[in-house]
Design an enzyme around this catalytic site. Structure first.
Site, PDB file in Angstrom:
ATOM      1  N   ASP A   1       0.764  -1.268   0.052  1.00  0.00           N
ATOM      2  CA  ASP A   1      -0.036   0.012   0.107  1.00  0.00           C
ATOM      3  C   ASP A   1       0.952   1.141  -0.049  1.00  0.00           C
ATOM      4  OD1 ASP A   1       0.604  -0.710   2.715  1.00  0.00           O
ATOM      5  OD2 ASP A   1      -0.763   0.591   3.586  1.00  0.00           O
TER       6      ASP A   1
ATOM      7  N   GLU B   1      -0.140  -1.182   5.615  1.00  0.00           N
ATOM      8  CA  GLU B   1       1.021  -0.721   6.717  1.00  0.00           C
ATOM      9  C   GLU B   1       0.994   0.795   6.953  1.00  0.00           C
ATOM     10  OE1 GLU B   1       5.122   0.440   7.478  1.00  0.00           O
ATOM     11  OE2 GLU B   1       3.848   1.418   6.100  1.00  0.00           O
TER      12      GLU B   1
ATOM     13  N   GLU C   1      12.125  -0.692   4.289  1.00  0.00           N
ATOM     14  CA  GLU C   1      11.726   0.665   4.505  1.00  0.00           C
ATOM     15  C   GLU C   1      12.862   1.449   3.986  1.00  0.00           C
ATOM     16  OE1 GLU C   1       8.972   2.389   5.060  1.00  0.00           O
ATOM     17  OE2 GLU C   1       7.763   0.650   5.434  1.00  0.00           O
TER      18      GLU C   1
END
Ligand SMILES: [Zn+2]
Length: 390
Positions: free
Chosen positions: A75, A139, A167
């Site tokens: 997402d 998330e 990330e």
């Protein structure tokens, strides 16, 4: 570089799916399933309750423990109100940068992970340990889907030695992150003309008291000397924040409603339950004062997200692996939340490491530098070599 080239093609496709957290992501998941299926790699889906979204996981190599899982999310954050200079859902290269929503956070890593899976599969016979990928959804709205994804993986696949959460960290090892806890707060007041405010209850003014408590906690936390773990973080203390508030109808009516979300970023060595308790106690004190005026008033508090912190694991398996693969010896710590704490909570050694700069995430014209993308691809190639060696 083969992985970079494959990943670039994948990234182009992933960016084209507008998988903003409030929309379904099934088109993306089905595309990934078909892409993996064409290479003979089986993909598992983990549906949400409404079956509008799914997380996915897959593995290549021998079904033995000691592999590595690459974790990302599918997402992205919304683009509304942002001024983009190209279509956010079309990968666009400008000046050595790949622009598009999610390029940095974190479809760039997702694409590299998928390309790595295919590259590892091509060396299936050499792999001593498996490579696994785990791509979640939701998330960005509080790491909601990772726990179900992790538990489904743990049932289906052998335990990995390390989880790498991609990330954006500029490919630096990030060994700890704060926990995130969000509470939806609804104060129910009592409307009267404000000239008679002593007979009513302004939900807005009582809400202000609760927010002022958060201010006092921030000041006290900032003023106390940081411990050993706290000192690794910027800022070196737990923070409480209210980013949005609504309530009231007119300047001369005591407000019937006030709503806000209080979010806490809690240090890994502090117990979030203590913070929750302190917060609820303060809310109870304020509620008692409200009810003394009007018994039908009150404060409703619901937990909306809970993301455990990533505790630093000095010389843990994930840190050792990532330091070997990146050649980076410095340890970094971040104050934002990520899914790494959830992997750690499930018993895995976890670390955050991925391409791109977190400062570019969630911005208009979000981009991933091609140099970072290539650095990520080289990391994947070394990881596959590693999985073949040991
Ligand atoms: Zn992210």
């Amino acid at each position: 570089m083969e992985i970079a080239e494959t990943a670039r093609g994948i990234l182009e496709r992933l960016v084209a799916f507008p998988t903003v957290s409030d929309r379904p992501n099934l088109d993306l998941v089905e595309w990934v399933g078909a892409w993996l299926g064409a290479r003979g790699i089986e993909m598992h889906r983990v549906w949400n309750a409404e079956r509008t979204k799914a997380s996915l996981f897959a593995q290549v190599g021998p079904a033995v423990s000691g592999g590595v899982v690459l974790s990302g999310h599918t997402d992205v954050v919304p683009v509304e109100g942002q001024e983009w200079h190209s279509d956010p859902f079309r990968l666009t290269e400008r000046n050595g940068r790949l622009h598009g929503r999610g390029t940095c956070d974190m479809k760039g890593f997702d694409a590299l992970a998928l390309a790595a899976l295919a590259a590892a599969d091509a060396r299936r016979g050499d792999l001593k340990h498996p490579l696994q990928i785990a791509l979640s959804h939701d998330e960005e709205v509080g790491c909601l889907a990772a726990p179900a994804l992790i538990s489904a993986m743990q049932k289906a696949l052998p335990p990995p030695r390390a989880a790498i959460i991609g990330e954006p960290t500029m490919m630096q090892p990030v060994c700890g992150h704060k926990g995130g806890y969000g509470y939806d707060v609804h104060l129910r007041g009592y409307e009267v003309h404000s000239s008679l405010l002593h007979r009513g209850v302004s939900a807005v003014m009582q809400g202000a008291r609760l927010i002022e408590w958060a201010n006092r906690m921030n000041e006290a936390n900032a003023a106390s000397p940081p411990g050993e773990t706290a000192a690794l973080f910027d800022p070196p203390f737990t923070t409480l924040h209210v980013g949005r508030i609504t309530g009231g109808t007119a300047h001369n009516i005591t407000a019937r409603d006030c709503r806000f979300v209080l979010a806490m970023r809690v240090l890994p060595d502090e117990d979030p339950a203590d913070w929750r308790r302190a917060f609820l106690e303060e809310a109870e004190r304020i509620e008692a004062a409200m009810r003394a005026v009007r018994p039908e008033t009150g404060i409703d508090i619901t937990e909306v997200f809970e993301v455990p912190a990533l505790r630093p694991e000095p010389d843990g398996a994930a840190e050792t692996l990532v330091r070997r693969l990146t050649g980076e010896n410095a340890r970094h710590y971040v104050s934002y939340g990520a899914e790494a704490g959830q992997f750690q909570q499930a018993g895995m050694s976890a670390i955050v490491c991925g391409p791109g700069n977190i400062a570019r995430a969630h911005q208009a014209d979000e981009y991933l530098e091609i140099a970072q993308f290539e650095k990520g691809a080289a990391f994947m190639a070394r990881l596959i070599d590693d999985l073949c060696r040991e």
